[in-house]
Write an enzyme that holds these catalytic residues in place. Structure first.
Site, PDB file in Angstrom:
ATOM      1  N   ASN A  10       0.844  -1.192   0.000  1.00  0.00           N
ATOM      2  CA  ASN A  10       0.000   0.000   0.000  1.00  0.00           C
ATOM      3  C   ASN A  10       0.890   1.258   0.000  1.00  0.00           C
ATOM      4  O   ASN A  10       1.546   1.570   0.994  1.00  0.00           O
ATOM      5  CB  ASN A  10      -0.915  -0.046   1.238  1.00  0.00           C
ATOM      6  CG  ASN A  10      -1.865   1.126   1.317  1.00  0.00           C
ATOM      7  OD1 ASN A  10      -1.505   2.246   0.962  1.00  0.00           O
ATOM      8  ND2 ASN A  10      -3.063   0.879   1.806  1.00  0.00           N
ATOM      9  N   ASP A  73      -0.893  -3.697   9.935  1.00  0.00           N
ATOM     10  CA  ASP A  73      -2.277  -4.063   9.623  1.00  0.00           C
ATOM     11  C   ASP A  73      -3.168  -3.064  10.338  1.00  0.00           C
ATOM     12  O   ASP A  73      -3.022  -2.831  11.539  1.00  0.00           O
ATOM     13  CB  ASP A  73      -2.615  -5.494  10.041  1.00  0.00           C
ATOM     14  CG  ASP A  73      -3.873  -5.954   9.322  1.00  0.00           C
ATOM     15  OD1 ASP A  73      -3.811  -6.162   8.097  1.00  0.00           O
ATOM     16  OD2 ASP A  73      -4.948  -6.066   9.961  1.00  0.00           O
ATOM     17  N   TYR A 158     -10.322   5.830   4.420  1.00  0.00           N
ATOM     18  CA  TYR A 158     -11.502   6.335   5.137  1.00  0.00           C
ATOM     19  C   TYR A 158     -11.283   7.710   5.769  1.00  0.00           C
ATOM     20  O   TYR A 158     -12.168   8.208   6.481  1.00  0.00           O
ATOM     21  CB  TYR A 158     -11.911   5.321   6.222  1.00  0.00           C
ATOM     22  CG  TYR A 158     -12.294   3.960   5.656  1.00  0.00           C
ATOM     23  CD1 TYR A 158     -13.544   3.759   5.067  1.00  0.00           C
ATOM     24  CD2 TYR A 158     -11.408   2.892   5.686  1.00  0.00           C
ATOM     25  CE1 TYR A 158     -13.897   2.538   4.522  1.00  0.00           C
ATOM     26  CE2 TYR A 158     -11.753   1.654   5.146  1.00  0.00           C
ATOM     27  CZ  TYR A 158     -12.999   1.485   4.572  1.00  0.00           C
ATOM     28  OH  TYR A 158     -13.340   0.260   4.035  1.00  0.00           O
TER      29      TYR A 158
HETATM   30  P1  ITT Z   1      -0.955  -4.128   2.972  1.00  0.00           P
HETATM   31  O1  ITT Z   1      -1.673  -5.290   3.613  1.00  0.00           O
HETATM   32  O2  ITT Z   1      -0.195  -4.497   1.754  1.00  0.00           O
HETATM   33  O3  ITT Z   1      -0.130  -3.360   3.978  1.00  0.00           O
HETATM   34  P2  ITT Z   1      -3.644  -3.031   2.690  1.00  0.00           P
HETATM   35  O4  ITT Z   1      -4.172  -1.764   2.104  1.00  0.00           O
HETATM   36  O5  ITT Z   1      -4.275  -4.319   2.258  1.00  0.00           O
HETATM   37  O6  ITT Z   1      -2.059  -3.072   2.451  1.00  0.00           O
HETATM   38  P3  ITT Z   1      -4.636  -3.478   5.393  1.00  0.00           P
HETATM   39  O7  ITT Z   1      -5.046  -4.871   5.133  1.00  0.00           O
HETATM   40  O8  ITT Z   1      -3.908  -3.177   6.677  1.00  0.00           O
HETATM   41  O9  ITT Z   1      -3.688  -2.899   4.245  1.00  0.00           O
HETATM   42  O10 ITT Z   1      -5.922  -2.548   5.271  1.00  0.00           O
HETATM   43  C1  ITT Z   1      -5.913  -1.291   5.812  1.00  0.00           C
HETATM   44  C2  ITT Z   1      -7.066  -0.485   5.261  1.00  0.00           C
HETATM   45  O11 ITT Z   1      -7.628   0.280   6.334  1.00  0.00           O
HETATM   46  C3  ITT Z   1      -6.562   0.531   4.253  1.00  0.00           C
HETATM   47  O12 ITT Z   1      -6.579   0.018   2.962  1.00  0.00           O
HETATM   48  C4  ITT Z   1      -7.522   1.677   4.486  1.00  0.00           C
HETATM   49  O13 ITT Z   1      -8.700   1.441   3.820  1.00  0.00           O
HETATM   50  C5  ITT Z   1      -7.838   1.607   5.972  1.00  0.00           C
HETATM   51  N1  ITT Z   1      -6.930   2.502   6.697  1.00  0.00           N
HETATM   52  C6  ITT Z   1      -5.862   2.137   7.464  1.00  0.00           C
HETATM   53  N2  ITT Z   1      -5.219   3.211   7.922  1.00  0.00           N
HETATM   54  C7  ITT Z   1      -5.875   4.279   7.444  1.00  0.00           C
HETATM   55  C8  ITT Z   1      -5.676   5.658   7.546  1.00  0.00           C
HETATM   56  O14 ITT Z   1      -4.644   6.159   8.210  1.00  0.00           O
HETATM   57  N3  ITT Z   1      -6.530   6.466   6.930  1.00  0.00           N
HETATM   58  C9  ITT Z   1      -7.563   5.984   6.224  1.00  0.00           C
HETATM   59  N4  ITT Z   1      -7.822   4.691   6.052  1.00  0.00           N
HETATM   60  C10 ITT Z   1      -6.980   3.830   6.665  1.00  0.00           C
END
Ligand code: ITT
Length: 201
Positions: A10, A73, A158
């Site tokens: 990400n 995560d 979000y």
């Molecule tokens: P990796 O697993 O490759 O790190 P991912 O996007 O799949 O990437 P996650 O499974 O941890 O990561 O999902 C986290 C989601 O939560 C992310 O895609 C956002 O939608 C949300 N999120 C996390 N932190 C956030 C933030 O600081 N601001 C807004 N949304 C956030």
């Protein structure tokens, strides 16, 4: 420890991570920069479990000594929705669905719900692992509420619907530096850095 590799695909997260750790004299690479392309199945039941799964999968591929893998995560818990989307935040309504639509759907599910029932938080678990296994996991949270309309163009995911009482604005309206100071990710990463320093890793 001479280098940290982040087990994330990400780019938005990676950007925040670099800024949060910018005063750390440590080489920081994304998985891609380290030449590691892995498809990891996140089948844990908690943020901590999923962070550990991601860190372990990448750490198992390490060939160099002195390298530590970090994994993030994270997600949004909305109390009125029984903490949805929670660990499924990236997958909510489908991984490829634009956040504009995901955010609109959450606002719709909260239509008519008064402010005191709109409480929510961002959660971030950071796991660290090296070639010999897991080192530790830290957690950071930030409390807020779901607003009535999306606002702001900073941040990602979000952020446009997640509002902070103290600032009366969404985390997408905060300058990056301020979000990183207050955020779940900032807190969890700073706690991890401190722990590793205490452990002299
Ligand atoms: P990796 O697993 O490759 O790190 P991912 O996007 O799949 O990437 P996650 O499974 O941890 O990561 O999902 C986290 C989601 O939560 C992310 O895609 C956002 O939608 C949300 N999120 C996390 N932190 C956030 C933030 O600081 N601001 C807004 N949304 C956030």
């Amino acid at each position: 420890m001479k280098k940290v590799i982040f087990a994330t695909g990400n780019q938005d997260k990676m950007g925040e991570i670099r800024e949060i750790l910018s005063d750390w004299e440590m080489e920081i690479q994304s998985m891609r920069e380290a030449g590691m392309e892995l498809d990891i199945v996140e089948d844990g039941k908690t943020f901590e479990e999923n962070a550990s799964i991601k860190a372990a999968a990448v750490a198992a591929q390490l060939t160099e000594e002195g390298v530590v893998v970090f994994a993030d995560d994270s997600g949004l818990e909305v109390d009125y929705l029984d903490k949805e989307p929670g660990i499924y935040s990236a997958r909510y309504l489908g991984e490829d669905t634009p956040y504009k639509i995901k955010n609109q759907q959450i606002l719709k599910r909260l239509e008519g719900v008064p402010k005191e029932q709109r409480t929510a938080r961002f959660v971030c678990a950071i796991a660290a692992a090296d070639r010999s296994g897991e080192i530790c996991v830290t957690r950071g949270t930030i409390e807020g509420y779901i607003g009535w309309e999306p606002c702001g163009a900073n941040g990602f995911g979000y952020d446009p619907i997640f509002y902070l009482d103290e600032y009366n604005c969404s985390t997408a309206e905060l300058p990056a530096e301020q979000k990183n100071q207050l955020s779940h990710r900032g807190k969890a990463l700073r706690a991890m850095r401190k722990k590793l320093e205490e452990l002299s890793i």
